[in-house]
Design a protein around this motif. Structure first.
Motif, PDB file in Angstrom:
ATOM      1  N   ILE A  42       8.504  12.357   7.134  1.00 47.17           N
ATOM      2  CA  ILE A  42       6.923  12.887   7.991  1.00 47.17           C
ATOM      3  C   ILE A  42       6.117  13.523   6.294  1.00 47.17           C
ATOM      4  O   ILE A  42       5.513  13.882   6.009  1.00 47.17           O
ATOM      5  N   TYR A  43       6.440  15.493   7.069  1.00 49.97           N
ATOM      6  CA  TYR A  43       6.528  16.818   5.823  1.00 49.97           C
ATOM      7  C   TYR A  43       6.316  16.173   4.226  1.00 49.97           C
ATOM      8  O   TYR A  43       5.211  16.567   3.739  1.00 49.97           O
ATOM      9  N   ARG A  44       7.350  15.499   3.778  1.00 48.47           N
ATOM     10  CA  ARG A  44       7.222  15.027   2.041  1.00 48.47           C
ATOM     11  C   ARG A  44       6.518  14.267   2.013  1.00 48.47           C
ATOM     12  O   ARG A  44       5.758  14.208   0.741  1.00 48.47           O
ATOM     13  N   PHE A  45       5.614  12.784   2.964  1.00 44.28           N
ATOM     14  CA  PHE A  45       4.729  12.467   2.448  1.00 44.28           C
ATOM     15  C   PHE A  45       3.079  12.612   3.246  1.00 44.28           C
ATOM     16  O   PHE A  45       2.301  12.715   2.325  1.00 44.28           O
ATOM     17  N   LEU A  46       3.070  13.698   3.868  1.00 47.54           N
ATOM     18  CA  LEU A  46       1.941  14.219   3.806  1.00 47.54           C
ATOM     19  C   LEU A  46       1.676  15.196   2.696  1.00 47.54           C
ATOM     20  O   LEU A  46       0.563  15.611   2.880  1.00 47.54           O
ATOM     21  N   ARG A  47       2.758  16.036   2.054  1.00 51.30           N
ATOM     22  CA  ARG A  47       1.820  16.846   0.453  1.00 51.30           C
ATOM     23  C   ARG A  47       2.096  15.229   0.088  1.00 51.30           C
ATOM     24  O   ARG A  47       1.308  15.839  -0.708  1.00 51.30           O
ATOM     25  N   THR A  48       1.852  14.059  -0.716  1.00 48.09           N
ATOM     26  CA  THR A  48       1.712  13.131  -1.227  1.00 48.09           C
ATOM     27  C   THR A  48       0.857  12.979  -1.074  1.00 48.09           C
ATOM     28  O   THR A  48      -0.108  13.351  -1.641  1.00 48.09           O
ATOM     29  N   ALA A  49       0.806  12.977   0.847  1.00 47.75           N
ATOM     30  CA  ALA A  49      -0.807  13.002   0.628  1.00 47.75           C
ATOM     31  C   ALA A  49      -2.067  13.878   0.230  1.00 47.75           C
ATOM     32  O   ALA A  49      -3.318  13.263  -0.237  1.00 47.75           O
ATOM     33  N   LEU A  50      -1.708  15.196   0.433  1.00 44.55           N
ATOM     34  CA  LEU A  50      -2.749  15.952  -0.026  1.00 44.55           C
ATOM     35  C   LEU A  50      -2.723  16.597  -1.153  1.00 44.55           C
ATOM     36  O   LEU A  50      -3.704  16.803  -1.629  1.00 44.55           O
ATOM     37  N   LEU A  51      -1.775  16.331  -1.982  1.00 46.04           N
ATOM     38  CA  LEU A  51      -1.877  16.126  -2.894  1.00 46.04           C
ATOM     39  C   LEU A  51      -2.875  15.212  -4.248  1.00 46.04           C
ATOM     40  O   LEU A  51      -3.354  15.441  -5.021  1.00 46.04           O
ATOM     41  N   PRO A  62      -6.612  11.544   1.402  1.00 49.72           N
ATOM     42  CA  PRO A  62      -7.625  10.965   1.162  1.00 49.72           C
ATOM     43  C   PRO A  62      -7.515  10.313   2.488  1.00 49.72           C
ATOM     44  O   PRO A  62      -6.958  10.339   3.578  1.00 49.72           O
ATOM     45  N   GLU A  63      -8.704   9.142   2.337  1.00 47.45           N
ATOM     46  CA  GLU A  63      -8.842   8.842   3.393  1.00 47.45           C
ATOM     47  C   GLU A  63      -6.670   7.205   4.044  1.00 47.45           C
ATOM     48  O   GLU A  63      -8.073   7.332   5.385  1.00 47.45           O
ATOM     49  N   SER A  64      -7.067   6.947   2.669  1.00 41.93           N
ATOM     50  CA  SER A  64      -5.814   6.380   3.687  1.00 41.93           C
ATOM     51  C   SER A  64      -4.358   6.347   2.500  1.00 41.93           C
ATOM     52  O   SER A  64      -5.123   6.614   0.878  1.00 41.93           O
ATOM     53  N   LEU A  65      -3.567   6.353   2.714  1.00 47.30           N
ATOM     54  CA  LEU A  65      -2.771   5.830   1.719  1.00 47.30           C
ATOM     55  C   LEU A  65      -1.054   5.052   2.184  1.00 47.30           C
ATOM     56  O   LEU A  65      -0.566   5.888   3.957  1.00 47.30           O
ATOM     57  N   ILE A  66      -0.886   3.917   1.787  1.00 45.66           N
ATOM     58  CA  ILE A  66       0.352   3.572   2.392  1.00 45.66           C
ATOM     59  C   ILE A  66       1.853   3.584   1.481  1.00 45.66           C
ATOM     60  O   ILE A  66       1.625   3.462   0.034  1.00 45.66           O
ATOM     61  N   SER A  67       2.790   3.893   1.729  1.00 46.36           N
ATOM     62  CA  SER A  67       3.748   4.332   0.714  1.00 46.36           C
ATOM     63  C   SER A  67       5.162   3.690   1.963  1.00 46.36           C
ATOM     64  O   SER A  67       5.772   3.709   2.635  1.00 46.36           O
ATOM     65  N   GLN A  69       6.580   2.056   5.087  1.00 46.93           N
ATOM     66  CA  GLN A  69       6.086   1.766   6.645  1.00 46.93           C
ATOM     67  C   GLN A  69       5.272   2.941   7.092  1.00 46.93           C
ATOM     68  O   GLN A  69       4.684   3.345   7.981  1.00 46.93           O
ATOM     69  N   LEU A  70       5.419   4.533   5.837  1.00 47.33           N
ATOM     70  CA  LEU A  70       4.635   5.322   6.617  1.00 47.33           C
ATOM     71  C   LEU A  70       3.089   4.357   5.622  1.00 47.33           C
ATOM     72  O   LEU A  70       3.035   4.748   5.072  1.00 47.33           O
ATOM     73  N   GLU A  71       2.237   5.545   6.627  1.00 48.24           N
ATOM     74  CA  GLU A  71       1.076   5.483   6.660  1.00 48.24           C
ATOM     75  C   GLU A  71       0.198   6.763   6.658  1.00 48.24           C
ATOM     76  O   GLU A  71      -0.012   7.175   8.086  1.00 48.24           O
ATOM     77  N   TYR A  72      -1.099   7.275   5.740  1.00 48.30           N
ATOM     78  CA  TYR A  72      -1.959   7.996   6.293  1.00 48.30           C
ATOM     79  C   TYR A  72      -3.077   7.432   6.242  1.00 48.30           C
ATOM     80  O   TYR A  72      -3.102   6.988   5.892  1.00 48.30           O
ATOM     81  N   SER A  73      -3.887   8.579   7.472  1.00 45.21           N
ATOM     82  CA  SER A  73      -5.364   7.903   7.310  1.00 45.21           C
ATOM     83  C   SER A  73      -6.282   9.779   7.868  1.00 45.21           C
ATOM     84  O   SER A  73      -5.183  10.986   8.508  1.00 45.21           O
ATOM     85  N   GLY A  85     -12.046  17.343  11.791  1.00 45.79           N
ATOM     86  CA  GLY A  85     -11.863  15.482  10.808  1.00 45.79           C
ATOM     87  C   GLY A  85      -9.591  16.196  11.611  1.00 45.79           C
ATOM     88  O   GLY A  85      -9.677  16.552  11.787  1.00 45.79           O
ATOM     89  N   THR A  86      -9.950  14.732  11.778  1.00 44.48           N
ATOM     90  CA  THR A  86      -8.875  13.841  11.786  1.00 44.48           C
ATOM     91  C   THR A  86      -7.477  13.702  11.078  1.00 44.48           C
ATOM     92  O   THR A  86      -8.221  12.938  10.571  1.00 44.48           O
ATOM     93  N   GLU A  87      -6.049  13.677  10.505  1.00 44.06           N
ATOM     94  CA  GLU A  87      -5.344  12.861   9.971  1.00 44.06           C
ATOM     95  C   GLU A  87      -4.345  12.658  10.817  1.00 44.06           C
ATOM     96  O   GLU A  87      -3.796  13.475  12.083  1.00 44.06           O
ATOM     97  N   ILE A  88      -3.754  11.697  10.709  1.00 41.60           N
ATOM     98  CA  ILE A  88      -2.796  10.793  11.739  1.00 41.60           C
ATOM     99  C   ILE A  88      -1.723  10.365  10.526  1.00 41.60           C
ATOM    100  O   ILE A  88      -2.205   9.341   9.652  1.00 41.60           O
ATOM    101  N   ILE A  89      -0.373  10.495  11.077  1.00 39.84           N
ATOM    102  CA  ILE A  89       0.838  10.198   9.882  1.00 39.84           C
ATOM    103  C   ILE A  89       1.667   8.677  10.914  1.00 39.84           C
ATOM    104  O   ILE A  89       1.467   9.453  11.610  1.00 39.84           O
TER     105      ILE A  89
END
Length: 119
Positions: A42-51, A62-67, A69-73, A85-89
């Motif tokens: 989860i945190y590896r994916f979060l770091r990818t999103a934050l970059l 970003p507003e949305s990122l999918i990799s 089954q992982l989805e960041y918003s 704001g709120t971010e969710i994975i």
């Protein structure tokens, strides 16, 4: 400042001429009982999103990122001077991580001008 791991809190400060002029506070983390390896994923994916923070409002990811089954918003209200704001994975559509953040400018233009005069 940052404390915690699965659940955590933190604060970012930006200084100008020795005076704190902007801040963002946040709290959240993994919302489900997860193994250490699942938490690491989860945190590896979060770091990818934050970059991939958007240039126009680089607060989190970003507003949305999918990799797979992982989805960041990330949903932000406001602008750099005052926001929240709120971010969710989610994994396979189920929320596994949530973070709330807020912040903005700490001083009016007058305080910035005073800091510039002192510097």
């Amino acid at each position: 400042m940052y404390a915690g791991m699965k659940l955590f809190v933190g604060q970012e400060l930006v200084y100008r001429l020795g005076t704190a002029v902007w801040s963002m506070g946040y709290s959240g983390g993994v919302t489900v009982s997860a193994s250490d390896s699942a938490t690491a994923e989860i945190y590896r994916f979060l770091r990818t999103a934050l970059l991939q923070a958007p240039e126009q409002l680089p607060l989190r990811g970003p507003e949305s990122l999918i990799s797979g089954q992982l989805e960041y918003s990330c949903a932000v209200s406001g602008e750099l001077g005052r926001f929240h704001g709120t971010e969710i994975i989610c994994i396979a559509g189920s929320p596994v991580y949530e973070l709330h953040f807020s912040g903005g400018a700490l001083h009016e233009n007058q305080a910035l001008a005073q800091a510039e005069r002192q510097g």
